[in-house]
Enzyme design. Structure first.
Site, PDB file in Angstrom:
ATOM      1  N   GLY A  24      -4.997  -5.724   4.049  1.00 23.12           N
ATOM      2  CA  GLY A  24      -6.418  -5.868   3.744  1.00 23.12           C
ATOM      3  C   GLY A  24      -6.764  -5.608   2.288  1.00 23.12           C
ATOM      4  N   ASN A  51      -1.396   6.295   2.989  1.00 17.33           N
ATOM      5  CA  ASN A  51      -1.816   4.921   2.683  1.00 17.33           C
ATOM      6  C   ASN A  51      -1.694   4.618   1.195  1.00 17.33           C
ATOM      7  OD1 ASN A  51      -4.731   5.330   4.817  1.00 17.33           O
ATOM      8  ND2 ASN A  51      -2.678   4.668   5.381  1.00 17.33           N
ATOM      9  N   LEU A  52      -1.729   5.676   0.379  1.00 14.64           N
ATOM     10  CA  LEU A  52      -1.948   5.479  -1.059  1.00 14.64           C
ATOM     11  C   LEU A  52      -0.776   4.832  -1.774  1.00 14.64           C
ATOM     12  CD1 LEU A  52      -3.729   8.873  -1.879  1.00 14.64           C
ATOM     13  CD2 LEU A  52      -4.777   6.709  -1.265  1.00 14.64           C
ATOM     14  N   ASP A 112      -3.293  -3.935  12.690  1.00 15.72           N
ATOM     15  CA  ASP A 112      -2.110  -3.122  12.935  1.00 15.72           C
ATOM     16  C   ASP A 112      -1.775  -3.016  14.412  1.00 15.72           C
ATOM     17  OD1 ASP A 112      -4.149  -1.595  13.832  1.00 15.72           O
ATOM     18  OD2 ASP A 112      -3.644   0.187  12.689  1.00 15.72           O
ATOM     19  N   ASP A 115      -3.458  -5.229  20.488  1.00 10.15           N
ATOM     20  CA  ASP A 115      -4.690  -5.255  21.248  1.00 10.15           C
ATOM     21  C   ASP A 115      -5.828  -5.907  20.463  1.00 10.15           C
ATOM     22  OD1 ASP A 115      -5.330  -4.468  23.774  1.00 10.15           O
ATOM     23  OD2 ASP A 115      -6.566  -2.790  23.034  1.00 10.15           O
ATOM     24  N   CYS A 168      13.820   9.266  34.412  1.00 12.60           N
ATOM     25  CA  CYS A 168      14.934  10.204  34.569  1.00 12.60           C
ATOM     26  C   CYS A 168      15.726  10.384  33.279  1.00 12.60           C
ATOM     27  CB  CYS A 168      15.837   9.789  35.731  1.00 12.60           C
ATOM     28  SG  CYS A 168      16.532   8.163  35.493  1.00 12.60           S
TER      29      CYS A 168
END
Lengths: 638, 329
Positions: A24, A51-52, A112, A115, A168
């Site tokens: 973005g 993020n930087l 990201d 969904d 399991c």
């Protein structure tokens, strides 16, 4: 390049960007420089330190602020005369409906997660707005154009399911570090600090197998007569000592496996370690509390000894109770919660040590537990450039020249940026065509609730579903429903499908709609009596959304011998039966597996990555090109 | 292990990329010094990428002052005339770049790069040139090759929808992981810029990108006409077509191999196009990071991109004597 015609198309265009993260930031900058003047941008996230390194519009002083808003302000500094409208919001909110989407000439995704991508895909189809989809992971990336009726939609190709492990393996027989992480995060952490009422396999299993007379509910409760250190040591001894002893008593399990070693706190830590003032300390902000800091462990890349892990375990537990007591009962694991990461790392390492699995550093454990995708500015910049190139073609209605482009780590036939012609819509796609799905389900036992949760929400990704049999509505979600209807729907949820007012049995065709997404599909119901608990844990099987031919071709090595699918770490895939999910949110993924595509090179580039990362390169900021083969291979095996 | 451990601050900031290239590579990046000449939009993209990546220092050289053209694709220069007063492009870009990562030293160097001596170039691990005449490219490339330590050398040029990167890593050695514990030593020999562009065209594989030839024609035209890079107009097309004929004849290449339409685009669209800057600046950033971190296979030795067909191609232009691809010790 920039002809008059093109420039005016750019200037007139109204574009929607979804996501102000890694892609973005780069995209907003490149759009602004390219002459776009009306850009809307939606992102629900706030800025984090991690993020930087690539989201270059953000600075240290912006940490905690809205990405969409800060990105807007930063770009206006070098292009003050354009209009950027930020929305610090979730794209799934109802205000971003089909009418909202219709306002735009093109939608550009820099998302990201799967969904949200599916949601935007459906809205773009409903609004008939072109969508340019993108994603990156590490050095890999891709850009695709989705144009209703002309090219495939985002959901025309199967999408991978989140990586899951059989219960399991997690509770009794871990063989890899990731199993210990899942145990520490989804079972132990959730048990100690999360919602107590949630089902949890942690003590179920320990009492099951050992036939223990202990009241399992009580084990994890702090007793009145013990201090935090005593409590911590009791938990420690229970999960790393007692439970292992119980498991060992079941000889059958260990016939072909190395036996684990029970570990007790007194054997590892001889002296009492708690500072006496521990209990009186006040609650603090999440970020300020660290067991590493109080134990003077500095380097997150170091691998701690068993004793150090044990100290971190007890200290983290103490700090949770003494400084963050209010949150206990409501905590869920968050990769940005330092103390939670410390606790999970330590617990996973102690368990690993018990099972003879190599220990890992906090840095590595955090990556595994948080499904962290590695990410770098360069790939995002390249992808953003490619998105803008495609977006301009869309605006010029240059329909014959759309390209799906892959950014590769290793060149394939000299190509580092590889354009591929877009594909036609999949005629049997349940999203963009009207092909019905079919569902095998035990209509006498499965409740409507199971159907809604596992299929309608879980698989079809709907938020506001309406479920209909012919003209009669069985279930609906909405804000303006009458009270009596709400009551009826609530009652229906608890009924078995065959016992609904309008019974759902073999042969029934259900219509499922999402009003917000303006998306509808039909499901043919087929009754089936039995389901395999391990392989079909949902107790129902949805088909029609994965096309068989895609599977076959994808796994066939290409004629030119470039495919290296035989080198894939198939061992992991074999464990792909559903049960404990390692991901809370599945990462966005894009398919690389088109049946007609020569994409062996993508597979190849994927194979260069370490297997350990392959399982998990999902989530966080950007999309994963690659999980696809995993799901396909898995599908084939099932 | 290279140098000191990464600090807590570095680990937090660089988390996502350390997961990509590892802590050793990050430590090597932290020690590296980069020289950049010519503040174009593409170079601005590149600088952003390596400053974010966390190199030790970036030194910018560009004596020009702001023009409308320099603003068009360069997001490092803010459109505020009050800031420009008496400042060179390098100084203006320096001010913006500093903000991107407080851990990286960004500086602007004054003066004519052709007067800089050995001791200046020797401070750097990588040198990147843009907007540079043919003569300057050759001169600086030779200078870098004569230094006592290896310096990675790059040129980068974007014209309209096309972009080109040239790489000279001289005699480059690196190791790479081949499955679990096994590392293999690799060695690649690069020709200089002059050697590369002197490779007779007929000696090149038939499928070499036509963009490579077209870029050489334009480069040669600008050189013989004494133009600054990018200073062509559509009226130059006849002259360029004439030069194409000459070059094709000396190189025994069929003229039709370099399409009129491609040359026309390159002559006409000389301004940088921001999406291409992002793409080329991204690839260049990645290549420089590879070379200074010793991680990953560097490209040899030209990268060519044309938005018209969307292909990003690697071409090895080194001729029979200039080494061939990756060799193994």
């Amino acid at each position: 390049m920039a002809s008059e015609e093109q420039l005016s198309a750019i200037k007139r265009a109204k574009v929607l960007m979804v996501g102000a993260g890694g892609i973005g930031c780069e995209l907003l900058k490149t759009l602004a420089l390219s002459g776009f003047q009306d850009i809307h941008i939606i992102d629900m996230d706030t800025i984090e330190v991690s993020n930087l390194n690539r989201q270059f519009l953000f600075r240290q002083c912006h940490v905690g602020q809205s990405k969409a808003k800060v990105a807007r302000d930063a770009v206006l500094r070098f292009r003050p005369n354009i209009s950027i409208t930020p929305y610090h919001a979730n794209v799934k909110e109802s205000r971003f409906n089909v009418d909202f989407f219709k306002e735009f000439d093109v939608v550009l995704n820099g998302l990201d997660n799967l969904d949200a991508r599916r949601h935007v895909n459906r809205l773009c189809l409903a609004a008939d707005v072109p969508l340019v989809e993108s994603g990156t992971t590490g050095f890999l990336g891709q850009v695709t154009v989705h144009l209703k009726g002309k090219t495939e939609c985002y959901e025309c190709q199967p999408k991978p399911a989140p990586k899951t492990y059989p219960v399991c393996t997690i509770t009794s027989t871990p063989s890899k570090f990731v199993h210990c992480i899942v145990w520490a995060k989804d079972l132990l952490f959730a048990k100690l600090f999360g919602d107590k009422n949630q089902e949890n396999d942690l003590n179920v299993r320990s009492s099951d197998t050992g036939n223990s007379s202990e009241h399992s509910e009580d084990v994890f409760e702090c007793r009145k007569d013990e201090d935090i250190e005593q409590y911590g040591r009791r938990i420690y001894d229970h999960v790393f000592g007692h439970n292992i002893e119980v498991a060992l008593s079941n000889e059958e399990t260990w016939k072909n496996r190395n036996k684990p070693r029970p570990i007790y706190s007194k054997d590892v830590l001889h002296v009492k370690m708690t500072k006496e003032n521990g209990d009186t300390e006040k609650d603090c902000a999440t970020g300020d509390v660290s067991a590493m800091a109080s134990l003077s462990l500095k380097n997150p890349q170091d691998i701690w000894s068993l004793a150090e892990n044990s100290r971190v375990f007890l200290e983290a537990l103490r700090l949770f109770f003494s400084k963050r007591g209010k949150e206990i009962g409501n905590l869920t694991f968050d990769k940005d919660d330092q103390l939670a990461v410390e606790f999970v790392t330590a617990a996973a390492n102690i368990r690993a040590s018990s099972f003879g699995i190599p220990l890992h550093s906090l840095f590595e454990a955090k990556g595994i537990a948080g499904n962290i995708v590695h990410a770098v500015a360069t790939t995002n910049a390249i992808i953003a450039g490619l998105i803008v190139i495609e977006a301009i073609k869309v605006l010029k209605k240059d329909n014959n020249n759309y390209r799906m482009t892959y950014c590769l780590e290793h060149p394939s036939r000299k190509l580092l940026l590889m354009p591929v012609e877009p594909y036609e819509p999949n005629k049997s796609c349940y999203v963009c065509s009207e092909t019905p799905l079919s569902l095998e389900v035990n209509t006498r036992h499965s409740k409507l609730r199971d159907f809604v949760e596992k299929i309608v929400k879980g698989k079809l990704g709907m938020n506001f579903p309406v479920i209909m049999k012919g003209a009669s509505i069985l279930y609906e979600v909405g804000e303006d429903l009458e009270d009596d209807m709400v009551a009826i729907y609530a009652a229906n949820l608890e009924k078995a499908l065959s016992e609904l007012p309008s019974p759902v049995t073999s042969g029934t065709v259900l219509t499922v709609e999402d009003l917000q997404q303006e998306f509808s599909c039909s499901i043919n119901i087929k009754h089936r009596e039995e389901f395999d608990e391990e392989k079909e844990p949902d107790g129902m099987v949805l088909s029609g959304w994965v096309e068989a031919p895609v599977d076959k071709d994808n796994n066939k090595p290409n004629g030119n011998g470039e495919s290296t699918s035989n080198a894939l770490p198939t061992e992991e895939i074999l464990e792909g039966e559903k049960d404990v999910e390692i991901q809370e949110t599945s990462g966005g993924t894009e398919t690389v597996a088109g049946k007609k595509r020569k994409l062996s090179e993508v597979d190849e580039s994927r194979n260069q990555k370490k297997p350990e990362k392959l399982d998990l390169d999902d989530e966080d900021d950007e999309l994963v090109i690659s999980d696809d083969w995993e799901s396909l291979t898995k599908k084939k095996r099932v | 292990m290279e140098g000191q451990e990464l600090t807590e601050q570095e680990t937090a900031l660089y988390d996502r990329q350390i997961r990509l290239w590892g802590a050793d590579a990050q430590r090597r990046l932290r020690k590296s010094h980069i020289l950049v000449y010519g503040m174009t939009g593409t170079v601005a993209e590149f600088c952003k990428n390596i400053v974010l990546a966390g190199v030790h220092s970036v030194t910018l050289v560009d004596e020009r002052v702001v023009t409308e053209e320099s603003l068009s694709a360069n997001f490092l220069i803010l459109p505020d005339e009050n800031l420009y007063h008496g400042k060179t492009l390098a100084e203006l870009c320096c001010d913006s770049l500093k903000e991107f990562n407080p851990m990286v030293h960004v500086a602007a160097e004054k003066g004519d790069i052709l007067t800089f001596g050995v001791e200046f170039f020797e401070k750097f691990d990588a040198v990147i040139l843009s907007c540079c005449s043919l003569r300057k490219k050759k001169w600086i490339n030779q200078k870098c090759r004569k230094l006592s330590k290896p310096v990675a050398f790059y040129t980068v040029e974007c014209r309209g929808s096309c972009g080109e990167i040239f790489v000279d890593l001289q005699d480059y050695k690196y190791s790479k992981l081949k499955r679990l514990d096994e590392t293999i030593e690799c060695r690649i020999e690069y020709p200089s810029f002059e050697e590369a562009i002197s490779v007779p065209w007929r000696a090149l594989p038939r499928r070499v990108s036509k963009l490579y030839f077209a870029m050489r024609v334009i480069e040669q035209f600008e050189y013989v006409e004494g133009r600054d890079p990018g200073q062509t107009i559509i009226d130059d097309l006849p002259g360029i077509l004439k030069l194409r004929k000459e070059l094709c004849e000396t190189n025994s290449l069929n003229e039709s191999q370099i399409a009129d339409a491609l040359l026309e685009r390159l002559v006409r669209d000389t301004t940088e196009y921001p999406p291409i800057c992002a793409i080329i600046g991204g690839i260049l950033g990645q290549e420089v990071i590879k070379a200074i971190s010793g991680k990953g296979d560097p490209l040899k030795n030209f990268f060519l991109f044309d938005a018209m067909d969307g292909k990003g191609l690697i071409e090895d232009i080194s001729g029979p004597s200039g080494g061939s691809g990756a060799g193994f010790d």
